[in-house]
Design a protein around this motif. Structure first.
Motif, PDB file in Angstrom:
ATOM      1  N   ALA A   1       0.841  -1.198   0.000  1.00 30.39           N
ATOM      2  CA  ALA A   1       0.000   0.000   0.000  1.00 30.39           C
ATOM      3  C   ALA A   1       0.876   1.249   0.000  1.00 30.39           C
ATOM      4  N   GLY A   2       0.255   2.381  -0.264  1.00 34.79           N
ATOM      5  CA  GLY A   2       0.970   3.653  -0.174  1.00 34.79           C
ATOM      6  C   GLY A   2       1.740   4.029  -1.418  1.00 34.79           C
ATOM      7  N   PHE A   3       1.403   3.443  -2.570  1.00 39.49           N
ATOM      8  CA  PHE A   3       2.122   3.778  -3.801  1.00 39.49           C
ATOM      9  C   PHE A   3       1.628   5.122  -4.362  1.00 39.49           C
ATOM     10  N   ASP A   4       2.412   5.677  -5.283  1.00 38.89           N
ATOM     11  CA  ASP A   4       2.092   6.977  -5.881  1.00 38.89           C
ATOM     12  C   ASP A   4       0.818   6.877  -6.711  1.00 38.89           C
ATOM     13  N   ARG A   5       0.044   7.959  -6.691  1.00 34.57           N
ATOM     14  CA  ARG A   5      -1.188   8.023  -7.474  1.00 34.57           C
ATOM     15  C   ARG A   5      -1.260   9.351  -8.223  1.00 34.57           C
ATOM     16  N   GLU A   6      -1.892   9.318  -9.368  1.00 32.89           N
ATOM     17  CA  GLU A   6      -2.195  10.533 -10.115  1.00 32.89           C
ATOM     18  C   GLU A   6      -3.683  10.834  -9.977  1.00 32.89           C
ATOM     19  N   TRP A   7      -3.996  12.119  -9.829  1.00 30.50           N
ATOM     20  CA  TRP A   7      -5.378  12.551  -9.680  1.00 30.50           C
ATOM     21  C   TRP A   7      -5.700  13.627 -10.705  1.00 30.50           C
ATOM     22  N   VAL A   8      -6.966  13.758 -11.003  1.00 30.09           N
ATOM     23  CA  VAL A   8      -7.450  14.859 -11.824  1.00 30.09           C
ATOM     24  C   VAL A   8      -8.672  15.441 -11.131  1.00 30.09           C
TER      25      VAL A   8
ATOM     26  N   ARG B   1      -3.699   8.152 -23.683  1.00 34.19           N
ATOM     27  CA  ARG B   1      -2.840   8.384 -24.844  1.00 34.19           C
ATOM     28  C   ARG B   1      -1.456   8.876 -24.431  1.00 34.19           C
ATOM     29  N   ARG B   2      -1.406   9.724 -23.425  1.00 36.26           N
ATOM     30  CA  ARG B   2      -0.136  10.313 -23.009  1.00 36.26           C
ATOM     31  C   ARG B   2       0.681   9.358 -22.138  1.00 36.26           C
ATOM     32  N   GLY B   3      -0.002   8.496 -21.389  1.00 32.48           N
ATOM     33  CA  GLY B   3       0.677   7.585 -20.473  1.00 32.48           C
ATOM     34  C   GLY B   3       0.734   8.146 -19.066  1.00 32.48           C
ATOM     35  N   LEU B   4       0.539   7.279 -18.100  1.00 28.24           N
ATOM     36  CA  LEU B   4       0.557   7.679 -16.693  1.00 28.24           C
ATOM     37  C   LEU B   4       1.986   7.807 -16.175  1.00 28.24           C
ATOM     38  N   VAL B   5       2.191   8.799 -15.337  1.00 28.56           N
ATOM     39  CA  VAL B   5       3.455   8.909 -14.619  1.00 28.56           C
ATOM     40  C   VAL B   5       3.470   7.944 -13.443  1.00 28.56           C
ATOM     41  N   ALA B   6       2.305   7.737 -12.839  1.00 32.09           N
ATOM     42  CA  ALA B   6       2.174   6.848 -11.678  1.00 32.09           C
ATOM     43  C   ALA B   6       1.153   5.758 -11.983  1.00 32.09           C
ATOM     44  N   PRO B   7       1.525   4.757 -12.780  1.00 36.30           N
ATOM     45  CA  PRO B   7       0.597   3.663 -13.077  1.00 36.30           C
ATOM     46  C   PRO B   7       0.365   2.794 -11.851  1.00 36.30           C
ATOM     47  N   HIS B   8      -0.726   2.055 -11.856  1.00 40.92           N
ATOM     48  CA  HIS B   8      -1.022   1.160 -10.742  1.00 40.92           C
ATOM     49  C   HIS B   8       0.019   0.040 -10.731  1.00 40.92           C
TER      50      HIS B   8
ATOM     51  N   VAL C   1     -15.296  17.252  -8.978  1.00 45.01           N
ATOM     52  CA  VAL C   1     -14.987  15.827  -9.000  1.00 45.01           C
ATOM     53  C   VAL C   1     -13.474  15.673  -8.917  1.00 45.01           C
ATOM     54  N   ARG C   2     -13.015  14.861  -7.990  1.00 46.28           N
ATOM     55  CA  ARG C   2     -11.589  14.565  -7.844  1.00 46.28           C
ATOM     56  C   ARG C   2     -11.427  13.060  -8.031  1.00 46.28           C
ATOM     57  N   ALA C   3     -10.769  12.665  -9.114  1.00 47.29           N
ATOM     58  CA  ALA C   3     -10.756  11.258  -9.502  1.00 47.29           C
ATOM     59  C   ALA C   3      -9.336  10.718  -9.566  1.00 47.29           C
ATOM     60  N   ASP C   4      -9.193   9.482  -9.172  1.00 40.48           N
ATOM     61  CA  ASP C   4      -7.925   8.767  -9.079  1.00 40.48           C
ATOM     62  C   ASP C   4      -7.608   8.125 -10.439  1.00 40.48           C
ATOM     63  N   LEU C   5      -6.762   8.780 -11.224  1.00 43.73           N
ATOM     64  CA  LEU C   5      -6.424   8.258 -12.543  1.00 43.73           C
ATOM     65  C   LEU C   5      -5.646   6.951 -12.467  1.00 43.73           C
ATOM     66  N   THR C   6      -4.812   6.815 -11.454  1.00 43.28           N
ATOM     67  CA  THR C   6      -4.038   5.582 -11.296  1.00 43.28           C
ATOM     68  C   THR C   6      -4.972   4.384 -11.196  1.00 43.28           C
ATOM     69  N   TRP C   7      -6.085   4.546 -10.499  1.00 45.56           N
ATOM     70  CA  TRP C   7      -7.065   3.470 -10.374  1.00 45.56           C
ATOM     71  C   TRP C   7      -7.907   3.328 -11.636  1.00 45.56           C
TER      72      TRP C   7
END
Length: 279
Positions: A7-14, A246-253, A26-32
């Motif tokens: 647990a505790g890994f990096d996440r990206e949000w929008v 399309r751009r790719g996640l910096v913090a993938p799951h 709306v605050r959404a977890d892109l990593t998820w």
């Protein structure tokens, strides 16, 4: 089991304001939402299926502790569906008088409040058909929805069809003196269950075993996310997810990343029907 990522890994949000409600962010977890999680219940664990949250009950998945109802409407909907079930489709049909029991649930202040939930019979939810039942193992309500050609969210308790997406609400007070309502969408991880979640033998959202779906969560759960956010907010969220895909996640799951890079086709969004949008 030991296959889960820590647990505790990096996440990206929008975050964005709801196009249909300018007072709600709306605050959404892109990593998820861009992860390749997918439910693997229904296959034997030896074949890559769900090991279950209790190692000695793999066939029961996460249906062991019953489901808390959110409100009276949630209860009424389930009661109506129960009328459709028969001895051939529900293993405990007429064998268990009370499908709803009283319990308590911790509120935001950490206090216990009265709550109602589905009964637990012999170690699993009263609506869970056990392994070996002729109609098949799994949720009798979910199976009835499939027979009727409707989405399972129309028949199941809210918590069941939402999992493992987690929606929370909060109000943020800003420096300019304004208050903003925030709807959060993220992963229902072990911690989301409360202290008991850490006792599970296995949990799917943190396991690479369950991160093998072709579609990302924001597409596979389009109907559920539309119900949770509203059609306009979901469309905005999906547009942002499309672009991030399309751009790719910096913090993938990390549970998705553990399966290695997999060439995937461009996302194809299946827009919910007008009937689904109106729910």
């Amino acid at each position: 089991m030991t296959d889960e990522v820590p647990a505790g890994f990096d996440r990206e949000w929008v975050e964005f304001f709801d196009p249909a409600d300018s007072d709600t962010m709306v605050r959404a977890d892109l990593t998820w939402l861009l992860s390749r999680w997918g439910c693997i219940f229904g296959k034997h664990p030896d074949q890559g299926g769900c090991p279950g949250i209790e190692a000695n009950q793999p066939a029961d998945g996460c249906c062991l502790h019953g489901a808390f109802y959110t409100d009276e409407a949630d209860i009424r909907r389930t009661r109506e569906v129960v009328k459709k079930l028969t001895p051939e489709t529900w293993q405990l049909h007429r064998k268990w008088k009370h499908t709803i029991v009283d319990d308590t649930l911790e509120n935001d202040e950490g206090e216990e409040e009265p709550a109602k939930k589905t009964a637990v019979v012999d170690g699993a939810c009263v609506f869970h058909n056990r392994e070996g039942f002729p109609a098949g193992a799994g949720c009798a309500l979910h199976q009835q929805a499939m027979r009727d050609g409707v989405h399972p969210m129309e028949y199941k308790p809210e918590v069941c069809w939402q999992l493992p997406v987690k929606r929370d609400f909060k109000t943020e007070h800003r420096a300019d003196g304004t208050d903003v309502s925030v709807t959060l969408i993220t992963e229902f991880d072990r911690a989301s269950w409360g202290p008991g979640g850490h006792d599970f033998d296995w949990w799917c959202t943190s396991s690479p075993l369950a991160h093998t779906a072709v579609e990302p969560v924001y597409l596979s759960y389009a109907v559920e996310l539309t119900e949770l956010l509203g059609a306009a907010a979901y469309e905005k969220l999906a547009d942002l997810c499309d672009e991030r895909e399309r751009r790719g996640l910096v913090a993938p799951h990390p549970a998705t990343a553990a399966n290695g890079p997999t060439p995937l086709p461009p996302p194809v969004r299946l827009v919910p029907s007008p009937a689904e949008r109106a729910r």
